[in-house]
Design a protein around this motif. Structure first.
Motif, PDB file in Angstrom:
ATOM      1  N   SER A 223      -7.422  -4.004  10.029  1.00  0.00           N
ATOM      2  CA  SER A 223      -8.444  -5.038   9.997  1.00  0.00           C
ATOM      3  C   SER A 223      -9.160  -5.043   9.155  1.00  0.00           C
ATOM      4  N   LYS A 224      -9.937  -4.553   8.440  1.00  0.00           N
ATOM      5  CA  LYS A 224     -10.738  -4.654   7.382  1.00  0.00           C
ATOM      6  C   LYS A 224     -10.034  -4.527   5.796  1.00  0.00           C
ATOM      7  N   LEU A 225      -8.936  -3.681   5.770  1.00  0.00           N
ATOM      8  CA  LEU A 225      -8.456  -4.251   4.199  1.00  0.00           C
ATOM      9  C   LEU A 225      -7.948  -5.455   4.349  1.00  0.00           C
TER      10      LEU A 225
ATOM     11  N   ALA B 156       1.005  -0.891   0.659  1.00  0.00           N
ATOM     12  CA  ALA B 156      -0.075  -0.167   0.322  1.00  0.00           C
ATOM     13  C   ALA B 156       0.993   1.015   0.364  1.00  0.00           C
ATOM     14  N   VAL B 157       0.669   2.380  -0.052  1.00  0.00           N
ATOM     15  CA  VAL B 157       1.351   3.201  -0.098  1.00  0.00           C
ATOM     16  C   VAL B 157      -0.043   4.829   0.544  1.00  0.00           C
ATOM     17  N   VAL B 158       0.814   5.292   1.570  1.00  0.00           N
ATOM     18  CA  VAL B 158      -0.636   5.849   1.918  1.00  0.00           C
ATOM     19  C   VAL B 158      -0.242   7.629   1.604  1.00  0.00           C
ATOM     20  N   VAL B 159      -1.337   8.164   1.095  1.00  0.00           N
ATOM     21  CA  VAL B 159      -1.286  10.221  -0.061  1.00  0.00           C
ATOM     22  C   VAL B 159      -1.686  11.287   1.273  1.00  0.00           C
TER      23      VAL B 159
ATOM     24  N   LEU C 192      -4.401  11.484  -9.364  1.00  0.00           N
ATOM     25  CA  LEU C 192      -3.218  11.964 -10.481  1.00  0.00           C
ATOM     26  C   LEU C 192      -2.438  11.216 -10.515  1.00  0.00           C
ATOM     27  N   ALA C 193      -1.728  10.744  -9.241  1.00  0.00           N
ATOM     28  CA  ALA C 193      -0.154   9.862  -9.096  1.00  0.00           C
ATOM     29  C   ALA C 193      -0.242   8.049  -8.996  1.00  0.00           C
ATOM     30  N   TYR C 194      -1.621   8.295  -8.075  1.00  0.00           N
ATOM     31  CA  TYR C 194      -1.872   6.556  -8.665  1.00  0.00           C
ATOM     32  C   TYR C 194      -3.390   6.012  -9.346  1.00  0.00           C
ATOM     33  N   PRO C 195      -2.926   6.494 -11.056  1.00  0.00           N
ATOM     34  CA  PRO C 195      -4.870   6.876 -11.214  1.00  0.00           C
ATOM     35  C   PRO C 195      -4.799   5.213 -11.689  1.00  0.00           C
ATOM     36  N   GLY C 196      -6.217   4.402 -11.001  1.00  0.00           N
ATOM     37  CA  GLY C 196      -6.280   3.165 -11.575  1.00  0.00           C
ATOM     38  C   GLY C 196      -6.157   2.536 -10.441  1.00  0.00           C
ATOM     39  N   ILE C 197      -5.851   2.631  -9.780  1.00  0.00           N
ATOM     40  CA  ILE C 197      -4.969   1.648  -8.412  1.00  0.00           C
ATOM     41  C   ILE C 197      -6.582   2.086  -6.983  1.00  0.00           C
ATOM     42  N   PRO C 198      -7.313   1.061  -6.878  1.00  0.00           N
ATOM     43  CA  PRO C 198      -8.506   2.055  -5.844  1.00  0.00           C
ATOM     44  C   PRO C 198      -7.486   2.425  -4.401  1.00  0.00           C
ATOM     45  N   LYS C 199      -8.331   3.168  -3.954  1.00  0.00           N
ATOM     46  CA  LYS C 199      -8.665   3.742  -3.054  1.00  0.00           C
ATOM     47  C   LYS C 199      -9.697   3.853  -1.815  1.00  0.00           C
TER      48      LYS C 199
ATOM     49  N   VAL D 267       1.561  -4.692   6.278  1.00  0.00           N
ATOM     50  CA  VAL D 267       1.697  -4.509   5.375  1.00  0.00           C
ATOM     51  C   VAL D 267       2.791  -3.518   4.545  1.00  0.00           C
ATOM     52  N   ASN D 268       3.495  -4.113   3.568  1.00  0.00           N
ATOM     53  CA  ASN D 268       4.541  -3.087   3.158  1.00  0.00           C
ATOM     54  C   ASN D 268       3.872  -1.796   2.569  1.00  0.00           C
ATOM     55  N   ILE D 269       5.181  -0.957   2.814  1.00  0.00           N
ATOM     56  CA  ILE D 269       4.649   0.478   2.531  1.00  0.00           C
ATOM     57  C   ILE D 269       5.998   0.706   0.814  1.00  0.00           C
ATOM     58  N   THR D 270       4.609   0.549  -0.308  1.00  0.00           N
ATOM     59  CA  THR D 270       5.721   1.310  -1.363  1.00  0.00           C
ATOM     60  C   THR D 270       5.022   2.093  -2.336  1.00  0.00           C
ATOM     61  N   LYS D 271       5.959   3.050  -2.724  1.00  0.00           N
ATOM     62  CA  LYS D 271       4.826   3.801  -3.686  1.00  0.00           C
ATOM     63  C   LYS D 271       5.072   2.983  -5.511  1.00  0.00           C
ATOM     64  N   ASN D 272       5.765   2.136  -5.327  1.00  0.00           N
ATOM     65  CA  ASN D 272       5.821   1.390  -6.109  1.00  0.00           C
ATOM     66  C   ASN D 272       4.952   0.039  -6.336  1.00  0.00           C
ATOM     67  N   ARG D 273       3.829   0.451  -7.885  1.00  0.00           N
ATOM     68  CA  ARG D 273       2.787  -0.755  -7.620  1.00  0.00           C
ATOM     69  C   ARG D 273       1.708  -1.403  -6.414  1.00  0.00           C
ATOM     70  N   PRO D 274       1.418  -0.152  -5.617  1.00  0.00           N
ATOM     71  CA  PRO D 274       0.746  -0.548  -4.952  1.00  0.00           C
ATOM     72  C   PRO D 274      -0.649  -1.036  -4.718  1.00  0.00           C
ATOM     73  N   GLN D 275      -0.953  -1.937  -3.956  1.00  0.00           N
ATOM     74  CA  GLN D 275      -2.310  -2.499  -4.475  1.00  0.00           C
ATOM     75  C   GLN D 275      -3.786  -1.770  -3.765  1.00  0.00           C
ATOM     76  N   VAL D 276      -3.224  -0.830  -2.789  1.00  0.00           N
ATOM     77  CA  VAL D 276      -4.388   0.214  -2.437  1.00  0.00           C
ATOM     78  C   VAL D 276      -3.972   1.700  -2.589  1.00  0.00           C
ATOM     79  N   VAL D 277      -4.429   2.515  -2.639  1.00  0.00           N
ATOM     80  CA  VAL D 277      -3.532   3.771  -2.044  1.00  0.00           C
ATOM     81  C   VAL D 277      -4.760   4.302  -0.831  1.00  0.00           C
ATOM     82  N   ILE D 278      -4.447   4.216   0.496  1.00  0.00           N
ATOM     83  CA  ILE D 278      -4.713   5.541   0.859  1.00  0.00           C
ATOM     84  C   ILE D 278      -4.541   6.444   1.164  1.00  0.00           C
ATOM     85  N   VAL D 279      -6.006   7.556   1.058  1.00  0.00           N
ATOM     86  CA  VAL D 279      -5.611   8.671   1.485  1.00  0.00           C
ATOM     87  C   VAL D 279      -6.234   9.623   2.479  1.00  0.00           C
TER      88      VAL D 279
END
Length: 84
Positions: free
Chosen positions: A81-83, A6-9, A52-59, A28-40
């Protein structure tokens, strides 16, 4: 689907750090490359930037005010836990 990457924005540095720490502690591994989900964390601007930064990735959008004085007290364990 188990979230492994995941990545946190967040424009709010403190809130971003608190949530990132909670994610790491849960495995959870924090990565900016190919995250499965973006936490905003933030408002509409943060959400638009994340798209804009992660188009098409679930938020996952967490509405948060920068004026929050309780960031270190937030318990994100239920959300994480829900994630998983």
């Amino acid at each position: 689907m188990k979230i492994q990457n995941a990545v946190v924005v967040s424009r709010d540095l403190k809130a971003g750090q608190v949530f990132t720490r909670a994610l790491r502690e849960s495995g959870v591994n924090i990565t900016k490359n190919r995250p499965q989900v973006v936490i905003v964390i933030g408002g509409e601007g943060s959400f638009l930037y994340s798209e804009l930064a992660y188009p098409g990735i679930p938020k996952v959008f967490i509405l948060h005010d920068r004026k929050c004085n309780s960031c270190n007290k937030h318990d994100f364990s239920r959300l994480i836990s829900k994630l998983k």
